[in-house]
Design an enzyme around this catalytic site. Structure first.
Site, PDB file in Angstrom:
ATOM      1  N   MET A   1       0.845  -1.175   0.000  1.00 50.52           N
ATOM      2  CA  MET A   1       0.000   0.000   0.000  1.00 50.52           C
ATOM      3  C   MET A   1       0.892   1.240   0.000  1.00 50.52           C
ATOM      4  SD  MET A   1      -3.143   0.893   2.566  1.00 50.52           S
ATOM      5  CE  MET A   1      -4.115  -0.508   2.098  1.00 50.52           C
ATOM      6  N   PRO A   2       1.078   1.890  -1.145  1.00 55.72           N
ATOM      7  CA  PRO A   2       1.940   3.061  -1.216  1.00 55.72           C
ATOM      8  C   PRO A   2       1.384   4.250  -0.435  1.00 55.72           C
ATOM      9  CG  PRO A   2       1.513   2.177  -3.404  1.00 55.72           C
ATOM     10  CD  PRO A   2       0.601   1.477  -2.472  1.00 55.72           C
ATOM     11  N   TYR A   3       2.316   5.004   0.109  1.00 52.38           N
ATOM     12  CA  TYR A   3       1.998   6.228   0.839  1.00 52.38           C
ATOM     13  C   TYR A   3       2.889   7.333   0.277  1.00 52.38           C
ATOM     14  CZ  TYR A   3       2.085   9.582   4.721  1.00 52.38           C
ATOM     15  OH  TYR A   3       2.020  10.713   5.483  1.00 52.38           O
ATOM     16  N   TRP A  41      -2.216   5.962  -1.004  1.00 52.97           N
ATOM     17  CA  TRP A  41      -2.549   7.050  -0.092  1.00 52.97           C
ATOM     18  C   TRP A  41      -1.679   8.251  -0.413  1.00 52.97           C
ATOM     19  CZ3 TRP A  41      -6.104   6.462   3.991  1.00 52.97           C
ATOM     20  CH2 TRP A  41      -6.615   5.187   4.123  1.00 52.97           C
TER      21      TRP A  41
END
Length: 77
Positions: A1-3, A41
Site C-alpha cells: 500500500m503506497p503512501y 494514499w
C-alpha cells in the site's frame, strides 16, 4: 500500500490544485509500478513559512535575499 507525502508552504495551492496533485501522484504510481489507485494514499502537509528553510535560511528570508521564489510561473521566461 503506497503512501506519498507531499509538503509545501501553507497557502501554496488551492483545494482544486491539491485535488490535481493527489490525482497526479496516484496516477504516477498506477502508470509506473501498476499500483491500484484504491491502494494508494496521498497526504498533503502544509508547512508554515517560519517552519521551512532553504540555503540555511528561513524560506522567506532566502527568497528576499536571492530574489528566487518557489513559484514556477514566476520563474518561467
Amino acid at each position: 500500500m503506497p503512501y506519498i507525502n507531499v509538503k509545501f508552504t501553507k497557502g501554496s495551492a488551492t483545494p482544486e490544485q491539491k485535488a490535481k496533485i493527489i490525482e497526479g501522484m496516484t496516477n504516477v504510481l498506477r502508470d509506473v509500478i501498476d499500483k491500484a489507485p484504491a491502494a494508494t494514499w496521498v497526504v498533503i502537509d502544509e508547512v508554515e513559512f517560519e517552519d521551512w528553510g532553504v540555503g540555511g535560511l528561513p524560506v522567506l528570508d532566502y527568497w528576499e535575499k536571492t530574489g528566487v521564489s518557489a513559484s514556477a510561473s514566476q520563474n518561467r521566461n
